[in-house]
Write an enzyme that holds these catalytic residues in place. Structure first.
Site, PDB file in Angstrom:
ATOM      1  N   HIS A   1       0.825  -1.214   0.000  1.00 18.34           N
ATOM      2  CA  HIS A   1       0.000   0.000   0.000  1.00 18.34           C
ATOM      3  C   HIS A   1       0.858   1.262   0.000  1.00 18.34           C
ATOM      4  O   HIS A   1       0.341   2.355  -0.266  1.00 18.34           O
ATOM      5  CB  HIS A   1      -0.979   0.000   1.188  1.00 18.34           C
TER       6      HIS A   1
ATOM      7  N   HIS B   1      -4.436   6.755   8.324  1.00 19.86           N
ATOM      8  CA  HIS B   1      -4.013   5.612   7.499  1.00 19.86           C
ATOM      9  C   HIS B   1      -4.916   5.508   6.273  1.00 19.86           C
ATOM     10  O   HIS B   1      -6.144   5.473   6.401  1.00 19.86           O
ATOM     11  CB  HIS B   1      -4.078   4.301   8.288  1.00 19.86           C
TER      12      HIS B   1
ATOM     13  N   GLU C   1       2.862 -24.126   4.498  1.00 15.29           N
ATOM     14  CA  GLU C   1       2.353 -24.145   3.121  1.00 15.29           C
ATOM     15  C   GLU C   1       2.387 -22.757   2.486  1.00 15.29           C
ATOM     16  O   GLU C   1       2.642 -22.616   1.287  1.00 15.29           O
ATOM     17  CB  GLU C   1       0.930 -24.709   3.085  1.00 15.29           C
TER      18      GLU C   1
ATOM     19  N   PHE D   1      -4.343 -29.159   2.006  1.00 16.26           N
ATOM     20  CA  PHE D   1      -3.582 -28.122   2.712  1.00 16.26           C
ATOM     21  C   PHE D   1      -3.223 -26.924   1.835  1.00 16.26           C
ATOM     22  O   PHE D   1      -2.732 -25.918   2.344  1.00 16.26           O
ATOM     23  CB  PHE D   1      -2.351 -28.735   3.383  1.00 16.26           C
TER      24      PHE D   1
ATOM     25  N   HIS E   1      -3.725 -37.046  -2.135  1.00 10.21           N
ATOM     26  CA  HIS E   1      -4.730 -37.436  -1.136  1.00 10.21           C
ATOM     27  C   HIS E   1      -6.062 -36.718  -1.366  1.00 10.21           C
ATOM     28  O   HIS E   1      -6.663 -36.160  -0.457  1.00 10.21           O
ATOM     29  CB  HIS E   1      -4.217 -37.176   0.278  1.00 10.21           C
TER      30      HIS E   1
ATOM     31  N   ASP F   1      -7.913 -42.136   7.012  1.00  8.41           N
ATOM     32  CA  ASP F   1      -7.406 -40.942   7.705  1.00  8.41           C
ATOM     33  C   ASP F   1      -8.515 -39.947   8.052  1.00  8.41           C
ATOM     34  O   ASP F   1      -8.335 -39.074   8.901  1.00  8.41           O
ATOM     35  CB  ASP F   1      -6.334 -40.245   6.855  1.00  8.41           C
TER      36      ASP F   1
END
Ligand SMILES: Cc1ncc(C[n+]2csc(CCOP(=O)(O)OP(=O)(O)O)c2C)c(N)n1
Length: 626
Positions: free
Chosen positions: A78, A262, A366, A391, A415, A423
């Site tokens: 910004h 701001h 990740e 994920f 998966h 699982d």
């Protein structure tokens, strides 16, 4: 007037003060003209950027792709008035262009994007520029092996993002002494004071705890700023974080360190007073030193890649074929792979074994894995990043921003779906097709066997934009000959007759259910077409339209994904505009699955062969068949 303040001796930095004032003024002028923007966020960091540019940055504005250029990333995107006013000071843009800030069609957008040749990546979603900077620095130190430096400007409120600390952790682990973070600690965020205000000691302790060197300075004292950059460039073995105490709105007493300013522009009469207080408009030109020439250690080459081959009927998980193919494609020296601590599950470890020097472990981070992949591709490398498909959801904003960055990125999610079985749902990706399809310009692939997987991994390597490959946990029979081609945007018709009464559209694991279902339906006298829609985006609309025409307008779409946004949605979107849109029977995962054997789960979710047989039989009846 040109301002040159270079050389090793302690310089008279007063000319740089003048340039910094000009940059403040130009940021105010541009944002006031635009009627929006963040002038006060720009004013706090003006001294930091000016001293950097005038004394330490090595950059050739005329040749932004030069391999040895430094990289300057505004993680606090910004502060674009500062960035663009700095570009003007360096002669990269002129004042007329600066005054187009934030207007339609201008390159000077509200937040920087690589539409500008000097911008590596889009920023504006806070907490992303630094993680990407880590990727660029990894490329510099371990791939290019060139002495360029990566400078990243962060805001202090931005430091609340966990991704910043993932980044510092990995930067320290990889000893990225070619990376310097400039933290503009102006005490204020968007709505008021940050968590730590001007408690620089709190930041210092955190930075050091993450293994980086911390330097605390007064961010408006030009000598201290200069000294910190000298120190950062001399520091070996660790990244440096310069914690600069600054004042938001610095230079204009009416807004300095005040809440409520701001992202607020100065109204024209106030801007006039500010320009006066800052010493009036100037026309100074800052000389940025160019880097020395150098050649990256790795050169992209056209190398013959021998993809793995498989035997018909052999049961191979597509995730294993991904790893095999990735290792094979790694014969190309510019291919790089990244992992988030699951490479033995995704099978990216096959690449690691074959090409350890081009494999980067990001551990269970990740967001950092995606950012590092984006950063590495800034330097021209072909990056693949893989983890469990579920994920990637955690890094979605990073993938979204990568598209704005015009990044070429290859993702593999293993998966996928309820197919994983025991699982349970926390590990099952059931939203990924929707999420990745929604990314601008993306490619989404979901192969059913090892041969098609290997071929598609090869296709991805040369695919621009963000491509995503969805792989399956368990092994299923190879159904394609090794000679078969799998162009992106295609589909394979696996069963076809002149009397098809329904078409089953499947991808990935459901292709195997569909084939079993078609055999059973045929034994009942119902011929069903089976389509392997391995390319979910772009989708083979013609193959689908033909199937709709040939099969009495009956399509059964079956997918191991929630109903929203996946294969079914892609098929419907492709055919919605047809003159005679087909009836679509959509089999998808409609509950949150539990744990269990794969067969039990596919049955429970209504996406196994039994469910397809029932759906196709019922569907065929709706058009008056027997
Ligand atoms: C991920 C994200 N969350 C929220 C915002 C909205 N936002 C823009 S600037 C800002 C405050 C940033 O403060 P700081 O990092 O201290 O920078 P400063 O403007 O004070 O220099 C916020 C919350 C954003 N751009 N990105």
């Amino acid at each position: 007037m040109a301002v040159t303040v270079q050389g090793a001796a302690p310089a008279d930095l007063e000319p740089l003060h003048e340039v910094a004032q000009q940059i403040r003024i130009d940021g105010i002028r541009a944002s006031t003209r635009a009627g929006s923007g963040h002038p006060t966020s720009s004013m706090s960091a003006a001294d930091l950027i000016t001293v950097l540019a005038g004394r330490h940055l090595r950059y050739d504005f005329a040749h932004p792709k030069l391999a040895t250029n430094d990289h300057l990333i505004f993680s606090k995107g910004h502060a674009s008035p500062l960035l663009y006013a700095f570009y003007k000071a360096c002669g990269a843009i002129d004042d007329a262009e600066l005054m187009t800030y934030r207007t339609y069609g201008s390159r000077l957008q509200g937040h920087p994007t690589p539409i500008l040749p000097w911008v590596d990546v889009a920023t504006g979603s806070l907490g992303q520029g630094l993680p990407i900077g880590v990727g660029v620095a990894l490329a510099g130190k371990y791939l290019d092996r060139l002495p360029y430096h990566v400078w990243v400007l962060c805001g202090d409120s931005e430091l609340a993002e966990g991704s910043v600390w993932e980044a510092l952790d990995k930067a320290a682990h990889y000893g990225l002494d070619n990376l310097t973070v400039i933290a503009d600690v102006n005490r204020l965020g968007q709505r008021g004071e940050t968590e730590f205000g001007w408690n620089l000691e709190a930041y210092r302790l955190r930075v050091e705890a993450f293994g980086c060197r911390a330097l605390v300075i007064d961010g408006h004292n030009l000598q201290q700023i200069d000294g910190a950059y000298v120190d950062a460039l001399e520091t070996a073995g660790r990244p440096t974080v310069i914690l600069a105490r600054t004042i938001k709105g610095k230079g204009f007493s009416e807004v300095e360190d005040k809440e409520g300013w701001h992202g607020v522009v100065l109204p024209p009469e106030m801007a006039e007073r500010a320009i006066k207080e800052l010493g009036g408009e100037r026309d100074l030109r800052l000389e940025v030193r160019k880097p020395q020439r150098g050649v990256p250690a790795i050169k992209a080459e056209k190398v013959e890649v021998t993809l793995p081959t498989y035997s018909l009927g052999e049961k191979v998980p597509t995730r294993k074929a991904y790893g095999d193919a990735l290792a094979a494609i790694g014969a190309r020296p510019e291919v790089v792979a990244l992992d988030a601590e699951v490479s033995n599950s995704t099978h990216a470890d096959e690449f690691k074994k074959a090409h350890p020097d081009r494999f980067f472990e990001m551990w269970i981070a990740e967001q950092q894995m995606i950012s590092a992949a984006v950063g590495v591709q800034v330097r021209g490398y072909t990056t693949f990043a893989s983890t469990f498909a579920a994920f990637f959801a955690r890094a979605y904003d990073f993938i979204r921003m990568a598209a704005i960055s015009q990044a070429d990125l290859r993702l593999c999610g293993s998966h996928a779906g309820s197919e994983i079985g025991a699982d349970g749902p926390s590990q099952m990706a059931l939203e990924d097709l929707a999420a990745l399809r929604a990314i601008h310009g993306s490619t989404v692939l979901y192969p059913s066997d090892a041969v098609s997987t290997a071929k598609l991994v090869a296709e991805m390597a040369d695919r621009p934009g963000i491509s995503y490959l969805r792989t399956t946990r368990n092994g299923y029979p190879v159904i394609y000959d090794n000679a078969e081609a799998f162009p992106i945007g295609g589909a394979k018709v696996l069963r076809r007759s002149d009397s098809d009464r329904a078409a089953v559209v499947a991808a990935g694991v459901t292709v195997h259910s569909a084939l079993a279902a078609a055999d059973r339906l045929a034994s009942e006298g119902i011929n069903a077409r089976v389509i392997d829609c391995y390319s979910v985006k772009p989708i083979a609309a013609e193959v689908l339209a033909e199937a709709a025409r040939d099969c009495g307008g009956i399509l059964v779409v079956v997918e191991d994904h929630y109903p929203e946004g996946g294969l079914g949605a892609a098929v419907m979107e492709a055919l919605a505009g047809s003159e005679h849109p087909p009836r679509i029977f959509h089999l998808a995962v409609r509950d949150v699955p539990g744990s269990g054997r794969t067969a039990d789960l596919l049955a429970a979710e209504g996406i196994d062969a039994d469910a397809i047989v029932t759906a196709a039989r019922d569907a065929a009846k709706t058009r008056g068949g027997s």
